[in-house]
Write a protein that holds these residues in place. Sequence first.
Motif, short mmCIF file in Angstrom:
data_model
loop_
_atom_site.label_atom_id
_atom_site.label_comp_id
_atom_site.label_asym_id
_atom_site.label_seq_id
_atom_site.Cartn_x
_atom_site.Cartn_y
_atom_site.Cartn_z
N ASP A 1 0.85 -1.20 0.00
CA ASP A 1 0.00 0.00 0.00
C ASP A 1 0.89 1.25 0.00
O ASP A 1 1.78 1.39 0.84
N GLY A 2 0.68 2.10 -0.96
CA GLY A 2 1.44 3.35 -1.04
C GLY A 2 2.83 3.20 -1.63
O GLY A 2 3.56 4.19 -1.76
N ALA A 3 3.24 1.98 -1.99
CA ALA A 3 4.58 1.78 -2.56
C ALA A 3 4.65 2.42 -3.94
O ALA A 3 3.75 2.29 -4.76
N SER A 4 5.75 3.14 -4.19
CA SER A 4 5.94 3.77 -5.50
C SER A 4 7.42 3.94 -5.78
O SER A 4 8.26 3.88 -4.89
N GLY A 5 7.73 4.11 -7.06
CA GLY A 5 9.10 4.34 -7.48
C GLY A 5 9.69 3.13 -8.20
O GLY A 5 9.03 2.12 -8.41
N THR A 6 10.94 3.27 -8.57
CA THR A 6 11.66 2.23 -9.28
C THR A 6 12.34 1.31 -8.28
O THR A 6 12.96 1.79 -7.32
N LEU A 7 12.25 0.01 -8.48
CA LEU A 7 12.90 -0.94 -7.60
C LEU A 7 14.41 -0.70 -7.60
O LEU A 7 15.00 -0.41 -8.63
N LYS A 8 15.00 -0.85 -6.42
CA LYS A 8 16.44 -0.68 -6.24
C LYS A 8 17.01 -1.94 -5.60
O LYS A 8 16.40 -2.49 -4.68
N ALA A 9 18.16 -2.39 -6.06
CA ALA A 9 18.83 -3.53 -5.44
C ALA A 9 19.22 -3.16 -4.02
O ALA A 9 19.69 -2.06 -3.76
N SER A 10 18.99 -4.08 -3.09
CA SER A 10 19.35 -3.77 -1.71
C SER A 10 20.00 -4.95 -0.99
O SER A 10 20.32 -4.84 0.17
N GLY A 11 20.18 -6.04 -1.67
CA GLY A 11 20.76 -7.21 -1.03
C GLY A 11 22.26 -7.12 -0.89
O GLY A 11 22.90 -6.20 -1.41
N GLY A 12 22.81 -8.10 -0.20
CA GLY A 12 24.25 -8.17 0.00
C GLY A 12 24.99 -8.33 -1.31
O GLY A 12 24.49 -8.92 -2.26
N LYS A 13 26.17 -7.78 -1.36
CA LYS A 13 26.98 -7.84 -2.59
C LYS A 13 27.77 -9.15 -2.62
O LYS A 13 28.23 -9.64 -1.60
N GLU A 14 27.94 -9.66 -3.84
CA GLU A 14 28.74 -10.86 -4.06
C GLU A 14 30.20 -10.53 -3.88
O GLU A 14 30.63 -9.39 -4.12
N LYS A 15 30.96 -11.54 -3.52
CA LYS A 15 32.41 -11.38 -3.49
C LYS A 15 32.88 -11.32 -4.94
O LYS A 15 32.37 -12.06 -5.79
#
Length: 188
Positions: free
Chosen positions: A166-180
């Motif tokens: 509900d109310g979510a908007s915008g472009t998805l952004k990566a937020s997970g942990g980075k690979e080695k």
Amino acid sequence: MNLQAMLQQDSAVAVLAEQAFDVPAREALLDRAMGQGRKKKSSEKLRRGRRPAKGLALVAKDADGVLLGTVRLWSVRLGEDGAQALLLGPLAVETSVKSAGIGSQLMRHALEAARQLGHGAILLVGDAPYYARFGFSAEKTGNLSMPGPYERERFLALELVDGWLDGASGTLKASGGKEKPALVARAA
């Protein structure tokens, strides 16, 4: 049902947590199932250089340990300052066993694992009729977008927690942990 019990054998196919030694077979399966252009998709922009969400990289194997299917979920942020969610994909099954229900089995396990791990919503870009049976729809993705080109009608979501989107908007952004770095180069 706890996560360990869930990752047990449903039939002749076992759904298991992906291990590092599964990566070559998984990558080869994805190349066969989706073609070399798979790495140019918008979803890939959110996955590139990232690790799947903890506990949400699953494989399906037969009794001989042959990898028959794969699904992974990735952490994303809903817009600049939005809530966390998951991006599902890719889901792929060997063509020789495509009608055996392995994709559905992987989906059921992935959705249950995400619920048990406390995630609020899952998004994906995929075939609406296929994913509708798991509860996905485009109903709550209208104010969200993917980075890069994608087919709007294939951008689907499933709330694991009522009202999460509900109310979510915008472009998805990566937020997970980075690979080695070594893992990124090997998987590319």
